[in-house]
Design a protein around this motif. Structure first.
Motif, PDB file in Angstrom:
ATOM      1  N   LEU A 298      38.908  46.709  39.895  1.00 30.99           N
ATOM      2  CA  LEU A 298      39.289  46.897  38.498  1.00 30.99           C
ATOM      3  C   LEU A 298      39.082  45.596  37.726  1.00 30.99           C
ATOM      4  N   GLY A 299      38.386  45.677  36.599  1.00 32.06           N
ATOM      5  CA  GLY A 299      38.126  44.486  35.789  1.00 32.06           C
ATOM      6  C   GLY A 299      36.747  43.892  36.011  1.00 32.06           C
ATOM      7  N   SER A 300      36.035  44.395  37.045  1.00 32.41           N
ATOM      8  CA  SER A 300      34.711  43.828  37.360  1.00 32.41           C
ATOM      9  C   SER A 300      33.645  44.251  36.354  1.00 32.41           C
ATOM     10  N   MET A 301      33.969  45.201  35.475  1.00 32.57           N
ATOM     11  CA  MET A 301      32.984  45.690  34.506  1.00 32.57           C
ATOM     12  C   MET A 301      33.087  44.982  33.159  1.00 32.57           C
ATOM     13  N   ALA A 302      33.938  43.974  33.067  1.00 36.37           N
ATOM     14  CA  ALA A 302      34.063  43.217  31.812  1.00 36.37           C
ATOM     15  C   ALA A 302      32.705  42.623  31.433  1.00 36.37           C
ATOM     16  N   GLY A 303      32.295  42.834  30.193  1.00 38.67           N
ATOM     17  CA  GLY A 303      31.007  42.316  29.728  1.00 38.67           C
ATOM     18  C   GLY A 303      29.851  43.264  29.927  1.00 38.67           C
ATOM     19  N   HIS A 304      30.112  44.403  30.608  1.00 45.46           N
ATOM     20  CA  HIS A 304      29.051  45.410  30.808  1.00 45.46           C
ATOM     21  C   HIS A 304      29.381  46.642  29.974  1.00 45.46           C
ATOM     22  N   ASP A 305      28.456  47.074  29.147  1.00 47.32           N
ATOM     23  CA  ASP A 305      28.688  48.227  28.268  1.00 47.32           C
ATOM     24  C   ASP A 305      28.429  49.552  28.971  1.00 47.32           C
ATOM     25  N   ARG A 306      27.497  49.545  29.910  1.00 45.34           N
ATOM     26  CA  ARG A 306      27.090  50.805  30.536  1.00 45.34           C
ATOM     27  C   ARG A 306      27.524  50.841  31.998  1.00 45.34           C
ATOM     28  N   PRO A 307      27.562  52.062  32.599  1.00 46.38           N
ATOM     29  CA  PRO A 307      27.905  52.175  34.029  1.00 46.38           C
ATOM     30  C   PRO A 307      27.001  51.306  34.895  1.00 46.38           C
TER      31      PRO A 307
ATOM     32  N   ARG B 265      31.598  42.675  55.583  1.00 49.62           N
ATOM     33  CA  ARG B 265      31.076  42.303  54.261  1.00 49.62           C
ATOM     34  C   ARG B 265      30.584  43.533  53.499  1.00 49.62           C
ATOM     35  N   ALA B 266      29.972  44.485  54.241  1.00 51.46           N
ATOM     36  CA  ALA B 266      29.510  45.728  53.608  1.00 51.46           C
ATOM     37  C   ALA B 266      30.690  46.542  53.094  1.00 51.46           C
ATOM     38  N   LEU B 267      31.753  46.590  53.882  1.00 53.36           N
ATOM     39  CA  LEU B 267      32.957  47.340  53.499  1.00 53.36           C
ATOM     40  C   LEU B 267      33.576  46.752  52.239  1.00 53.36           C
ATOM     41  N   LEU B 268      33.650  45.420  52.174  1.00 49.24           N
ATOM     42  CA  LEU B 268      34.261  44.744  51.024  1.00 49.24           C
ATOM     43  C   LEU B 268      33.416  44.890  49.756  1.00 49.24           C
ATOM     44  N   SER B 269      32.100  44.872  49.919  1.00 47.31           N
ATOM     45  CA  SER B 269      31.232  44.939  48.731  1.00 47.31           C
ATOM     46  C   SER B 269      31.239  46.318  48.093  1.00 47.31           C
ATOM     47  N   ALA B 270      31.610  47.348  48.887  1.00 44.69           N
ATOM     48  CA  ALA B 270      31.624  48.718  48.360  1.00 44.69           C
ATOM     49  C   ALA B 270      32.934  49.063  47.660  1.00 44.69           C
ATOM     50  N   VAL B 271      33.901  48.129  47.664  1.00 44.47           N
ATOM     51  CA  VAL B 271      35.200  48.404  47.044  1.00 44.47           C
ATOM     52  C   VAL B 271      35.103  48.206  45.528  1.00 44.47           C
ATOM     53  N   PRO B 272      35.430  49.261  44.736  1.00 42.58           N
ATOM     54  CA  PRO B 272      35.434  49.070  43.275  1.00 42.58           C
ATOM     55  C   PRO B 272      36.618  48.190  42.867  1.00 42.58           C
TER      56      PRO B 272
ATOM     57  N   ALA C  73      48.995  50.001  38.187  1.00 42.46           N
ATOM     58  CA  ALA C  73      49.326  50.462  39.538  1.00 42.46           C
ATOM     59  C   ALA C  73      48.162  50.364  40.515  1.00 42.46           C
ATOM     60  N   VAL C  74      46.945  50.077  40.019  1.00 44.43           N
ATOM     61  CA  VAL C  74      45.765  50.036  40.904  1.00 44.43           C
ATOM     62  C   VAL C  74      45.856  48.829  41.833  1.00 44.43           C
ATOM     63  N   PRO C  75      45.770  49.044  43.183  1.00 42.70           N
ATOM     64  CA  PRO C  75      45.802  47.899  44.101  1.00 42.70           C
ATOM     65  C   PRO C  75      44.581  47.003  43.894  1.00 42.70           C
ATOM     66  N   ILE C  76      44.797  45.693  43.888  1.00 45.37           N
ATOM     67  CA  ILE C  76      43.702  44.738  43.681  1.00 45.37           C
ATOM     68  C   ILE C  76      43.238  44.235  45.045  1.00 45.37           C
TER      69      ILE C  76
ATOM     70  N   ILE D 207      47.432  51.837  59.156  1.00 46.33           N
ATOM     71  CA  ILE D 207      46.068  52.344  59.361  1.00 46.33           C
ATOM     72  C   ILE D 207      45.525  52.806  58.009  1.00 46.33           C
ATOM     73  N   THR D 208      44.371  52.314  57.587  1.00 51.10           N
ATOM     74  CA  THR D 208      43.844  52.705  56.278  1.00 51.10           C
ATOM     75  C   THR D 208      42.338  52.447  56.189  1.00 51.10           C
ATOM     76  N   HIS D 209      41.688  53.068  55.180  1.00 49.69           N
ATOM     77  CA  HIS D 209      40.294  52.711  54.878  1.00 49.69           C
ATOM     78  C   HIS D 209      40.210  52.059  53.502  1.00 49.69           C
ATOM     79  N   ASP D 210      41.365  51.858  52.854  1.00 47.40           N
ATOM     80  CA  ASP D 210      41.416  51.335  51.486  1.00 47.40           C
ATOM     81  C   ASP D 210      41.664  49.823  51.504  1.00 47.40           C
ATOM     82  N   MET D 211      40.626  49.054  51.164  1.00 44.61           N
ATOM     83  CA  MET D 211      40.741  47.591  51.220  1.00 44.61           C
ATOM     84  C   MET D 211      41.730  47.044  50.176  1.00 44.61           C
ATOM     85  N   GLY D 212      41.911  47.779  49.070  1.00 44.56           N
ATOM     86  CA  GLY D 212      42.901  47.376  48.075  1.00 44.56           C
ATOM     87  C   GLY D 212      44.304  47.413  48.655  1.00 44.56           C
ATOM     88  N   VAL D 213      44.589  48.456  49.444  1.00 44.43           N
ATOM     89  CA  VAL D 213      45.897  48.592  50.105  1.00 44.43           C
ATOM     90  C   VAL D 213      46.070  47.497  51.152  1.00 44.43           C
ATOM     91  N   VAL D 214      44.995  47.188  51.885  1.00 44.26           N
ATOM     92  CA  VAL D 214      45.045  46.115  52.903  1.00 44.26           C
ATOM     93  C   VAL D 214      45.425  44.789  52.249  1.00 44.26           C
TER      94      VAL D 214
END
Length: 608
Positions: A269-278, A260-267, A561-564, A219-226
């Motif tokens: 790691l690595g998705s910020m490559a090429g972006h300088d700002r938050p 789809r909404a749940l998946l799109s809200a998951v941060p 260690a971050v789940p992908i 049972i979880t709410h963490d899609m990375g763990v799933v």
């Protein structure tokens, strides 16, 4: 990972049309409606959803742990061919532990602080099988070593408070496995744990599953763990099962808008490559599944200006006294020679595991605890030298958002009064002006002005955190210390609160000291990152440099260690290691060796 079971194998668990209702105001109200799924031998099935979706009620219904006079369970729950809803309670007590066992979310509240961990595991063994105390001790030590607790024999007689969170969770797993159940139900077993410890617990569950062929309902709410652990996934929303299927299908071919909404809200790691700002999270409509296009935050950091916050050689130690005369026996070196700058409009993330000193740093900056040494300059004024009146004035400039919004709000005070309180205390206006400020702040944080008359218990966790943000903004501060301010929130609420913080930073030119252990969120929100280990900053630099080119071994460990959230990129077992964070306790006469840094690239420093 356990191999996928054959579809011809009879399931260990079969849930058919499960409906669970609670008695409220004299009538039955269903909170879980018509849920059906199966768990095959050796398979891991994840039930995923946010708070209030009904996933934990589903697991408690399967265990029959709900209060009989106020709950009603309908449908069929077949465990190894038997409908457990038809069993008397005396038989059910034998089924729990023997055939099905459960690991709960918070291990400290699940363990009795008055008994040693060895006694508690032995009790679980002796309840379900007729063995002697000596044999139970031998089997308990074997279980402790099986769940990778080193020196099991010597730790048999220790109490729960002597164990870290990760080690306590291992004790709970050992207890659950004591009678070799066919099905293990794990209810959010990694939610409260640091990312490296979470990785170790997931590795452990996978290994034990392979060794014993146990089925797991996770049972979880963490899609990375799933993505990391589940063969199949059931998605729940408002008490209903909205989608289920193979985990890869759920991630790559989700049909329901909520999934789809749940998946799109998951941060990721690595998705910020090429972006300088938050960058803001995409906002997804749960009814349609359509999302907006996230855009980079505008550049609010002015180069060359004096930092709004300058921390130099900040040190905080806690004395430890022991013995008959309470002599000084050692010190906890919680924060040791920490230095950094923070500019207006900038977010500096302070990251590390529990016990690394990041929250103590935040509290020392606010002078909620008094540091032993160092200086904290706010707009050029050293706040550590200020008297009570000076500190009171300074608090207009620096405000703090705490981790638990419910504990931060007075349950007897309406939220409007709670937001207005600092404004009125600092005599920034009269009661009528305060009303206008409260209404304006509530709108700013995405709530409506009429909510001012409600009490904290009438809001969700995410809404309460928004109220705490509104209260922090009431004094028009320049710096906000956000201490794990989104770690307890569901994934979509977390995305909303982070978007709110980024919007407020842009419109009000706020500086954030963002304290967190969630590396994927940190990558999304920060301009610069400082990594803390044993009270010291071991690496600091621009976010792109620290994540793209980590230099310190501890930084690399945190990132790996971050789940992908991608089932095709499941991490190999053992990558998290098996070591816990070392103790910052030192002898009383310990001489601190000042840390030395080398510059990897402009602004990117690493401890040598």
């Amino acid at each position: 990972m356990a191999s996928h079971p054959s579809p011809k194998t009879d399931p260990v668990l079969s849930v058919e049309n499960l409906t669970t209702s609670f008695m409220v105001d004299g009538e039955w109200r269903p909170v879980v409606r018509d849920v059906s799924f199966t768990v095959a031998p050796g398979e891991t099935v994840a039930i995923v959803g946010e708070s209030g979706s009904g996933k934990s009620v589903t697991s408690l219904s399967i265990m029959r742990l709900l209060q009989a006079d106020t709950s009603r369970i309908e449908g069929r729950i077949m465990l190894d061919g038997r409908d457990i809803l038809q069993l008397p309670e005396s038989t059910m007590r034998h089924v729990r532990g023997n055939d099905v066992a459960m690991i709960f979310q918070e291990p400290m509240t699940s363990l009795n602080p008055l008994f040693t961990i060895g006694d508690q595991i032995s009790e679980a063994l002796r309840c379900h099988s007729p063995i002697s105390a000596a044999d139970a001790r031998v089997e308990t030590i074997r279980l402790l070593e099986k769940v990778r607790i080193p020196s099991g024999a010597s730790r048999f007689d220790e109490y729960p408070h002597r164990f870290s969170g990760g080690m306590r969770q291992r004790v709970m797993i050992a207890m659950a496995l004591a009678s070799r159940p066919k099905l293990l139900i794990a209810d959010e077993p990694t939610t409260a744990l640091d990312v490296t410890i979470q990785g170790q617990i997931l590795d452990l569950i996978k290994t034990l599953q392979e060794e014993d062929g146990t089925s797991v309902l996770f049972i979880t709410h963490d899609m990375g763990v799933v993505a990391e652990i589940a063969d199949r996934t059931v998605v729940m929303y408002r008490g209903e099962q909205v989608e289920s299927g193979a985990t890869s299908d759920i991630f790559f071919r989700a049909k329901h808008p909520y999934t789809r909404a749940l998946l799109s809200a998951v941060p990721v790691l690595g998705s910020m490559a090429g972006h300088d700002r938050p960058m803001r999270f995409p906002v997804v409509d749960t009814a349609t599944g359509l999302s907006d296009i996230p855009i980079e935050a505008a550049d609010t950091v002015a180069s060359g200006e004096q930092p709004v916050l300058q921390v130099r050689n900040l040190t905080k130690r806690f004395d430890i006294h022991s013995g008959l005369f309470s002599r000084l026996s050692g010190r906890i070196h919680a924060v040791e020679n920490v230095s950094f700058d923070l500019h207006a409009g900038e977010t500096l993330a302070l990251v590390g595991e529990s016990g690394c000193g990041k929250s103590t740093t935040g509290r020392a900056i606010m002078r909620l605890i008094e540091p032993q040494a160092g200086s904290v300059l706010v707009d050029g004024t050293d706040i550590l030298s200020l008297d009570k009146a000076g500190m009171r004035d300074m608090r207009k400039t620096v405000q703090m958002i705490f981790q638990d919004p419910f504990a931060s709000l007075n349950p007897r005070m309406r939220v409007g009064a709670a937001i207005a309180e600092p404004y009125l205390e600092h005599k920034m206006g009269n009661a009528r002006q305060a009303e206008g400020v409260v209404a304006d702040l509530l709108v700013k944080v995405g709530l409506s002005p009429d909510m001012a008359s409600r009490y904290p218990h009438e809001f969700s966790g995410g809404q309460r955190q928004r109220i705490c943000i509104a209260r922090a903004l009431a004094l028009d501060p320049k710096v906000i210390v956000a201490d794990e301010s989104v770690s307890a929130l569901d994934v979509s609420i977390k995305a909303q609160v982070i978007n709110l913080l980024l919007d407020l930073q842009q419109s009000l030119n706020l500086a954030f000291l963002f304290i967190s252990h969630d590396m994927a969120v940190v990558e999304r929100v920060s301009h610069r990152v400082a990594v803390m280990y044993l009270g010291e900053i071991v690496e600091i630099g621009p976010r792109a440099d620290v994540f793209g080119n980590p230099q310190h071994a501890y930084t690399k460990k945190l990132i790996s260690a971050v789940p992908i959230p991608d089932p095709d990129r499941r991490r190999q077992k053992g990558r998290s290691g098996n070591d816990e964070i070392k103790s910052p306790m030192r002898p009383a006469d310990y001489e601190v060796v000042p840390i030395q840094y080398r510059e990897v690239s402009p602004g990117h420093l690493v401890a040598t």
